[in-house]
Design a protein around this motif. Structure first.
Motif, PDB file in Angstrom:
ATOM      1  N   ALA A   1       0.955  -1.247   0.292  1.00 25.92           N
ATOM      2  CA  ALA A   1      -0.035  -0.143   0.073  1.00 25.92           C
ATOM      3  C   ALA A   1       0.312   0.927   0.038  1.00 25.92           C
ATOM      4  O   ALA A   1       0.700   1.871  -0.191  1.00 25.92           O
ATOM      5  CB  ALA A   1      -0.692   0.128   1.516  1.00 25.92           C
ATOM      6  N   VAL A   2       2.046   0.990   0.635  1.00 28.83           N
ATOM      7  CA  VAL A   2       2.715   2.110   0.281  1.00 28.83           C
ATOM      8  C   VAL A   2       2.886   2.989  -0.875  1.00 28.83           C
ATOM      9  O   VAL A   2       2.791   4.544  -1.307  1.00 28.83           O
ATOM     10  CB  VAL A   2       4.361   2.299   1.705  1.00 28.83           C
ATOM     11  CG1 VAL A   2       5.006   3.488   1.668  1.00 28.83           C
ATOM     12  CG2 VAL A   2       3.645   2.051   3.261  1.00 28.83           C
ATOM     13  N   PRO A   3       3.766   2.521  -1.934  1.00 30.33           N
ATOM     14  CA  PRO A   3       4.303   2.547  -2.884  1.00 30.33           C
ATOM     15  C   PRO A   3       3.337   2.833  -3.545  1.00 30.33           C
ATOM     16  O   PRO A   3       3.256   3.797  -4.823  1.00 30.33           O
ATOM     17  CB  PRO A   3       5.264   2.115  -3.448  1.00 30.33           C
ATOM     18  CG  PRO A   3       4.896   0.838  -2.532  1.00 30.33           C
ATOM     19  CD  PRO A   3       4.272   1.250  -1.026  1.00 30.33           C
TER      20      PRO A   3
ATOM     21  N   LEU B   1      -0.609  -4.169 -12.809  1.00 32.18           N
ATOM     22  CA  LEU B   1       1.064  -4.723 -13.038  1.00 32.18           C
ATOM     23  C   LEU B   1       1.492  -3.384 -13.402  1.00 32.18           C
ATOM     24  O   LEU B   1       2.691  -3.382 -12.391  1.00 32.18           O
ATOM     25  CB  LEU B   1       0.782  -5.790 -14.662  1.00 32.18           C
ATOM     26  CG  LEU B   1       0.586  -6.771 -14.239  1.00 32.18           C
ATOM     27  CD1 LEU B   1       0.332  -7.799 -15.681  1.00 32.18           C
ATOM     28  CD2 LEU B   1       0.978  -7.768 -13.187  1.00 32.18           C
ATOM     29  N   SER B   2       1.298  -2.784 -14.549  1.00 32.30           N
ATOM     30  CA  SER B   2       2.281  -1.248 -14.455  1.00 32.30           C
ATOM     31  C   SER B   2       2.471  -0.857 -13.225  1.00 32.30           C
ATOM     32  O   SER B   2       3.144  -0.076 -13.001  1.00 32.30           O
ATOM     33  CB  SER B   2       1.861  -0.039 -16.044  1.00 32.30           C
ATOM     34  OG  SER B   2       1.342  -1.323 -17.045  1.00 32.30           O
ATOM     35  N   ARG B   3       1.546  -1.130 -12.508  1.00 35.08           N
ATOM     36  CA  ARG B   3       1.748   0.342 -10.984  1.00 35.08           C
ATOM     37  C   ARG B   3       2.304  -0.490  -9.853  1.00 35.08           C
ATOM     38  O   ARG B   3       3.435   0.236  -9.350  1.00 35.08           O
ATOM     39  CB  ARG B   3      -0.059   0.716  -9.961  1.00 35.08           C
ATOM     40  CG  ARG B   3      -1.000   1.383 -11.039  1.00 35.08           C
ATOM     41  CD  ARG B   3      -2.337   1.239 -10.338  1.00 35.08           C
ATOM     42  NE  ARG B   3      -2.485   2.246  -9.542  1.00 35.08           N
ATOM     43  CZ  ARG B   3      -3.423   2.817  -8.877  1.00 35.08           C
ATOM     44  NH1 ARG B   3      -4.642   3.294  -9.569  1.00 35.08           N
ATOM     45  NH2 ARG B   3      -2.493   4.399  -7.407  1.00 35.08           N
TER      46      ARG B   3
ATOM     47  N   ASN C   1       7.545  -0.493  -7.412  1.00 40.40           N
ATOM     48  CA  ASN C   1       8.654  -0.442  -6.781  1.00 40.40           C
ATOM     49  C   ASN C   1       9.668  -1.012  -7.417  1.00 40.40           C
ATOM     50  O   ASN C   1      10.763  -1.290  -7.362  1.00 40.40           O
ATOM     51  CB  ASN C   1       8.615  -2.330  -6.245  1.00 40.40           C
ATOM     52  CG  ASN C   1       7.309  -2.364  -5.857  1.00 40.40           C
ATOM     53  OD1 ASN C   1       7.398  -2.224  -4.482  1.00 40.40           O
ATOM     54  ND2 ASN C   1       5.917  -2.929  -5.892  1.00 40.40           N
ATOM     55  N   GLN C   2       9.796   0.025  -8.883  1.00 46.27           N
ATOM     56  CA  GLN C   2      11.173  -0.653  -9.199  1.00 46.27           C
ATOM     57  C   GLN C   2      11.193  -1.437  -9.568  1.00 46.27           C
ATOM     58  O   GLN C   2      12.733  -1.458 -10.313  1.00 46.27           O
ATOM     59  CB  GLN C   2      12.280   0.947  -9.550  1.00 46.27           C
ATOM     60  CG  GLN C   2      11.753   2.019  -9.025  1.00 46.27           C
ATOM     61  CD  GLN C   2      13.134   3.018  -8.298  1.00 46.27           C
ATOM     62  OE1 GLN C   2      13.568   2.246  -7.715  1.00 46.27           O
ATOM     63  NE2 GLN C   2      13.161   4.116  -8.323  1.00 46.27           N
ATOM     64  N   GLY C   3       9.988  -2.718 -10.367  1.00 43.47           N
ATOM     65  CA  GLY C   3      10.159  -3.845 -10.730  1.00 43.47           C
ATOM     66  C   GLY C   3      10.251  -4.132 -12.229  1.00 43.47           C
ATOM     67  O   GLY C   3      10.476  -3.330 -13.257  1.00 43.47           O
ATOM     68  N   THR C   4      10.352  -5.862 -12.415  1.00 45.63           N
ATOM     69  CA  THR C   4      11.066  -5.950 -13.786  1.00 45.63           C
ATOM     70  C   THR C   4      10.182  -7.157 -13.865  1.00 45.63           C
ATOM     71  O   THR C   4       9.901  -7.490 -12.680  1.00 45.63           O
ATOM     72  CB  THR C   4      12.392  -6.589 -13.794  1.00 45.63           C
ATOM     73  OG1 THR C   4      12.495  -7.427 -12.704  1.00 45.63           O
ATOM     74  CG2 THR C   4      13.806  -5.837 -13.988  1.00 45.63           C
TER      75      THR C   4
END
Length: 273
Positions: free
Chosen positions: A28-30, A166-168, A173-176
């Protein structure tokens, strides 16, 4: 809270008090979201016997405990107590809160077998086809998901608005994002075909070629879990088609097996017809 998106956490007084709730709060934070703790009195999974006696005293005690639980979170959290049965309660909370996703803990203990939670998850997806995150409460580290693995079956699918989720998650989280396709029989490398059902609908265009994995394994579930382990994925994403949700034999559903066996959280995105 009303101006931020919601994550609805289905509370069970056991798993939700630690890992599942901590994980939801961490998400929830990011995402700049708030939590909604949904407690369903008329459900054996979410309201065990010691909490389900319908007296005024116990109902007040339950409400106090939930409010105490909500107050202890690091993000804004509200409590929603329902007198409906689980599917109807979830349908109602989705209508009222329009959450980003639902969150369900998977204890996997002797007192609460994983099969029960799996069947509950599949039942929820049938009645309220909405993004559902199933969180195992043992044997993994609570951390934001940064390495996501999407399992595809090579057939076209459409996700109504849920690709934005998914995009959010990836942006927050600067994810891949990796994609895995598992074949149970030998097949030529067909990466373009596997992704052809996704690209025309504006989804996942940013997936790079080296992040598309093709595997041949005896079982789809075994292949997906192997790829998740090899890349140290911290979230598995699967697409649930209508036939897998309506099937009566859960052990034949790849979705159900992954929910039950995955050592990391599983995000289930129901496909649109």
């Amino acid at each position: 809270m009303k101006h931020s998106p919601a994550l609805v956490v289905l509370t069970d007084f056991f798993a939700v008090s630690n890992r599942t709730l901590s994980y939801a709060a961490g998400l929830a934070v990011p995402l700049h979201a708030h939590l909604v703790l949904l407690h369903v009195r008329r459900d054996g999974l979410l309201a065990p016997a010691e909490y389900s006696h319908h007296t005024t005293s116990t109902e007040r005690q339950t409400a106090r405990q939930l409010q105490h639980l909500a107050a202890g979170q690091d993000v804004p959290t509200e409590v929603d107590i329902s007198e409906d049965f689980l599917p109807e309660a979830v349908e109602d909370v989705v209508r009222r809160h329009h959450p980003l996703l639902l969150v369900l803990g998977r204890p996997g203990s002797a007192t609460m077998p994983a099969e029960i939670v799996t069947n509950t998850a599949m039942d929820l997806l049938r009645h309220a086809p909405f993004p559902l995150l199933v969180v195992p409460t043992v044997s993994w580290d609570v951390r934001p998901p940064r390495r996501l693995l999407l399992a595809v079956d090579g057939q076209p699918f459409k996700l109504p608005e849920t690709h934005q989720l998914l995009s959010r998650l990836l942006r927050a989280n600067q994810g891949t994002l990796d994609v895995v396709h598992v074949a149970t029989e030998a097949a030529p490398d067909d990466a373009p075909d596997v992704l052809a059902g996704i690209y025309p609908r504006g989804m996942l265009q940013e997936v790079e070629a080296h992040r598309v994995h093709h595997m041949q394994q005896p079982t789809v579930v075994g292949g997906v879990l192997q790829q998740a382990a090899d890349m140290e994925a911290d979230m598995l994403v699967v697409v649930a088609r209508r036939h897998s949700l309506l099937g009566g034999l859960f052990h034949r559903s790849v979705t159900a097996q992954l929910i039950q066996e995955s050592p990391v959280p599983v995000l289930v995105l129901p496909a649109e017809e």
